[in-house]
Design a protein around this motif. Structure first.
Motif, PDB file in Angstrom:
ATOM      1  N   VAL B   7      32.440  40.161  56.933  1.00 50.03           N
ATOM      2  CA  VAL B   7      31.579  38.986  56.800  1.00 50.03           C
ATOM      3  C   VAL B   7      31.757  38.503  55.369  1.00 50.03           C
ATOM      4  N   LYS B  16      25.659  36.052  53.655  1.00 57.58           N
ATOM      5  CA  LYS B  16      26.546  37.118  54.137  1.00 57.58           C
ATOM      6  C   LYS B  16      25.754  38.356  54.555  1.00 57.58           C
ATOM      7  N   THR B  17      24.874  38.810  53.674  1.00 55.78           N
ATOM      8  CA  THR B  17      24.149  40.042  53.946  1.00 55.78           C
ATOM      9  C   THR B  17      23.168  39.851  55.111  1.00 55.78           C
ATOM     10  N   THR B  20      25.299  39.832  58.183  1.00 54.25           N
ATOM     11  CA  THR B  20      25.808  41.175  58.504  1.00 54.25           C
ATOM     12  C   THR B  20      24.721  41.974  59.213  1.00 54.25           C
ATOM     13  N   VAL B  36      27.302  49.088  59.576  1.00 59.63           N
ATOM     14  CA  VAL B  36      27.445  48.004  58.612  1.00 59.63           C
ATOM     15  C   VAL B  36      27.734  48.640  57.248  1.00 59.63           C
ATOM     16  N   ASP B  38      28.350  48.167  53.159  1.00 60.79           N
ATOM     17  CA  ASP B  38      28.127  47.288  52.012  1.00 60.79           C
ATOM     18  C   ASP B  38      29.255  47.473  50.988  1.00 60.79           C
ATOM     19  N   LEU B  46      22.390  45.277  51.080  1.00 65.33           N
ATOM     20  CA  LEU B  46      22.322  45.434  52.527  1.00 65.33           C
ATOM     21  C   LEU B  46      21.271  46.489  52.908  1.00 65.33           C
ATOM     22  N   ASP B 119      30.332  44.046  54.799  1.00 64.50           N
ATOM     23  CA  ASP B 119      29.624  42.975  54.101  1.00 64.50           C
ATOM     24  C   ASP B 119      30.317  42.761  52.751  1.00 64.50           C
TER      25      ASP B 119
END
Lengths: 91, 271
Positions: B7, B16-17, B20, B36, B38, B46, B119
């Motif tokens: 992302v 973005k975060t 995500t 996910v 970071d 994140l 992310d």
């Protein structure tokens, strides 16, 4: 803002769109690595001129104006007349 | 087979975060095993957006450098047991990420999960290029605003040149996620429209996330917006986007939060 200017107000999004399209067309053509095109041109032009005349690095101006269909490259080089020549001319 | 997705956006602050977390949770809710990751080393967030900030012990850098096992660093989400997070380090800098280390961690994650969502940090430097390095899918998060669109164009260029896929002569599957969209303003000519952005960036549309108060509310309490209020407009838009990622064809709509007058009065009383 009066009533008239309210009606005359142009929407800003189309302006944003056109500016982006123009900018990105140039940036994509330059392809990231050549984003410093103006600098490269400046150095190479300087090298060619310097072969024949003495030029001061600080007195060279390279400007680029990116347009939709035509872009212009403006190169402005100041060449100082040597003192001897100036005398010869005035004589 | 596991899918690795980045992302990314180039520009900071476009979502973005948030995206995500929301997409990760939506995929996990659909029964997929999701992690996910970071990549924003030094500025991790994140964990905070996902509400896992107090459970971070080890991070991506520890795993990359071999100081911790992957299983020790993964944090299982408390609400969804199919969702995990691998946090970034807050104290180190991006130089601590090595190319080989990241490749090894992504390889291990591929074996454990169906979806590995990276992310990316803002910018186009090491952190961002490492986040996209192993991706086969990219979600390009863009706001309908000139600087964001320009930066997205730059990121698309990097996806086509700096990724493993690109170097093998293959293509990263790119998707546009348009966030903070206000249909009313776009209609009045005050904001780039979806069509404008699509025409300029020419990558397929994954979803349109409407500007909404719900996004801030969700991050306030540390919950992906898709979990915090699944009925809200952004949550529905993210859920649809997640379905499209899974290959379902869902009609493209822009959900809205507008309630009836009755609903407004009722909700205000209830709150």
């Amino acid at each position: 803002m009066n009533v008239l200017s309210f009606f005359r107000r142009k929407s800003s999004a189309p302006v944003a769109r056109e500016r982006l399209q123009l900018l990105l067309a140039h940036e994509r053509a330059a392809g990231g690595g050549r984003s410093d095109l103006v600098n490269i041109l400046r150095e190479e032009i300087l090298a060619v001129i310097a072969k024949h005349v003495t030029v001061d690095r600080d007195r060279i101006h390279v400007k680029m104006d990116r347009g939709g269909s035509v872009s212009t490259l403006e190169v402005d080089i100041e060449i100082r007349t040597p003192p001897g020549d100036a005398l010869a001319l005035s004589a | 087979m596991a899918k690795v997705m980045v992302v990314t956006s180039g520009k900071g602050g476009v979502g973005k975060t948030t995206s995500t977390a929301a997409l990760g949770a939506a995929l996990a809710q659909a029964g997929k095993n999701v992690v996910v990751v970071d990549f924003d080393v030094g500025l991790r967030n994140l964990d905070l957006v996902m509400g896992a900030e107090r459970r971070v012990v080890y991070d991506l850098i520890n795993v990359v450098q071999g100081d911790a096992k992957l299983a020790q660093a993964l944090i299982r989400d408390k609400r969804l047991d199919t969702l995990s997070i691998l946090p970034a380090s807050q104290t180190r800098d991006k130089d601590a990420l090595t190319e080989e280390g990241v490749a090894r961690v992504i390889g291990e994650l591929r074996e454990k999960f169906d979806w590995v969502i990276c992310d990316s940090p803002a910018g186009i430097e090491r952190g961002a290029t490492l986040a996209m390095r192993h991706a086969e899918i990219a979600v390009v998060v863009t706001n309908p605003e000139v600087s964001s669109v320009r930066d997205s164009d730059r990121i698309i260029g990097l996806l086509d040149s700096k990724t493993e896929k690109a170097e093998k002569g293959e293509r990263v599957e790119k998707h546009l996620l348009l966030t903070r969209y206000d249909p009313g303003r776009a209609q009045r000519g005050e904001m780039l429209t979806t069509e404008d952005v699509l025409e300029i960036l020419s990558i397929p549309l994954l979803g349109i996330i409407p500007e909404s108060e719900e996004v801030l509310k969700a991050s306030n309490v540390g919950s992906p917006v898709t979990l915090n209020n699944a009925a809200s407009a952004p949550a529905r838009a993210y859920a649809d986007a997640a379905k499209r990622l899974m290959g379902e064809s869902v009609a493209m709509t822009i959900p809205n939060d507008r309630k009836s007058l009755f609903g407004k009065i009722f909700l205000r009383r209830a709150a």
